[in-house]
Design a protein around this motif. Structure first.
Motif, PDB file in Angstrom:
ATOM      1  N   LYS A  62       0.862  -0.708  -0.194  1.00  0.00           N
ATOM      2  CA  LYS A  62       0.411   0.092  -0.179  1.00  0.00           C
ATOM      3  C   LYS A  62       0.722   1.931  -0.178  1.00  0.00           C
ATOM      4  O   LYS A  62       2.061   1.401   0.378  1.00  0.00           O
ATOM      5  N   PRO A  63       0.792   2.361  -0.928  1.00  0.00           N
ATOM      6  CA  PRO A  63       1.362   3.506  -0.331  1.00  0.00           C
ATOM      7  C   PRO A  63       1.126   4.150   0.622  1.00  0.00           C
ATOM      8  O   PRO A  63       0.072   3.989   1.060  1.00  0.00           O
ATOM      9  N   ARG A  64       2.685   4.949   0.954  1.00  0.00           N
ATOM     10  CA  ARG A  64       2.293   5.292   2.321  1.00  0.00           C
ATOM     11  C   ARG A  64       2.035   6.324   2.136  1.00  0.00           C
ATOM     12  O   ARG A  64       1.127   7.377   3.283  1.00  0.00           O
ATOM     13  N   SER A  65       2.141   7.224   0.987  1.00  0.00           N
ATOM     14  CA  SER A  65       1.280   8.838   0.914  1.00  0.00           C
ATOM     15  C   SER A  65      -0.038   8.706   0.201  1.00  0.00           C
ATOM     16  O   SER A  65       0.442   7.630  -0.946  1.00  0.00           O
ATOM     17  N   THR A  66      -1.045   9.462   0.297  1.00  0.00           N
ATOM     18  CA  THR A  66      -1.819   9.442  -0.814  1.00  0.00           C
ATOM     19  C   THR A  66      -1.685  10.907  -1.345  1.00  0.00           C
ATOM     20  O   THR A  66      -1.456  11.533  -1.374  1.00  0.00           O
ATOM     21  N   GLN A  67      -2.956  10.321  -3.325  1.00  0.00           N
ATOM     22  CA  GLN A  67      -2.516  11.135  -3.972  1.00  0.00           C
ATOM     23  C   GLN A  67      -4.157  11.730  -3.736  1.00  0.00           C
ATOM     24  O   GLN A  67      -4.761  11.594  -3.959  1.00  0.00           O
ATOM     25  N   HIS A  68      -3.560  13.260  -4.571  1.00  0.00           N
ATOM     26  CA  HIS A  68      -5.198  13.861  -4.789  1.00  0.00           C
ATOM     27  C   HIS A  68      -5.339  14.360  -6.438  1.00  0.00           C
ATOM     28  O   HIS A  68      -3.942  14.934  -6.823  1.00  0.00           O
ATOM     29  N   VAL A  69      -6.335  13.515  -7.267  1.00  0.00           N
ATOM     30  CA  VAL A  69      -6.152  14.045  -8.864  1.00  0.00           C
ATOM     31  C   VAL A  69      -7.022  13.488  -9.211  1.00  0.00           C
ATOM     32  O   VAL A  69      -8.640  13.468  -8.597  1.00  0.00           O
ATOM     33  N   ALA A  70      -7.535  15.138 -10.425  1.00  0.00           N
ATOM     34  CA  ALA A  70      -8.954  15.851 -10.418  1.00  0.00           C
ATOM     35  C   ALA A  70      -9.040  15.461 -11.342  1.00  0.00           C
ATOM     36  O   ALA A  70      -8.397  16.104 -12.573  1.00  0.00           O
TER      37      ALA A  70
END
Length: 128
Positions: A62-70
């Motif tokens: 699981k990725p350690r940080s999340t992203q925001h994608v629009a």
């Protein structure tokens, strides 16, 4: 300005199932899978309308940080349909469809968390 963008996902098949359903209302789909002999065996696929612009890459954890994608929606109805499709595909609500006038008067968006917790949005900037 951005030509394409990619994120790493912990379970490619689960994420593919999610994005296949969530992207459909936006007129986007999985357009290309990179042959695995070029990726070291990892699954890598690109989504888009006319060409791949959003890429998923298989990770081992699981990725350690999340992203925001629009993602750009062509209408407010597409935003609504994206939100419903993403929830039906297992996404978690992070803000239902509606105006966000603190960004600008016509900012109409909806937000969901994907299977890895990334904040995924569809947004339309056009007046109703």
């Amino acid at each position: 300005m951005i030509d394409h963008l990619g994120i790493t996902v912990s379970d490619f098949d689960a994420s593919k199932t999610f994005y296949d359903k969530a992207m459909a209302p936006l007129g986007a789909s999985l357009l290309y899978m990179v042959p695995q002999e070029y990726t070291g065996g990892a699954k890598v696929g690109g989504y888009g309308r006319d060409r791949p612009v959003f890429w998923l890459s298989d990770g081992t954890e699981k990725p350690r940080s999340t992203q925001h994608v629009a993602f750009t929606a062509r209408s407010r109805a597409e935003v609504d349909a994206f939100y419903q499709a993403a929830l039906a595909a297992g996404g978690k609500d992070n803000g239902g469809p509606g105006l966000r006038p603190h960004y600008h008067p016509n900012y109409y968006g909806a937000f969901v968390f994907d299977p890895d917790g990334n904040n995924v949005e569809a947004v339309c900037h056009d007046p109703e």
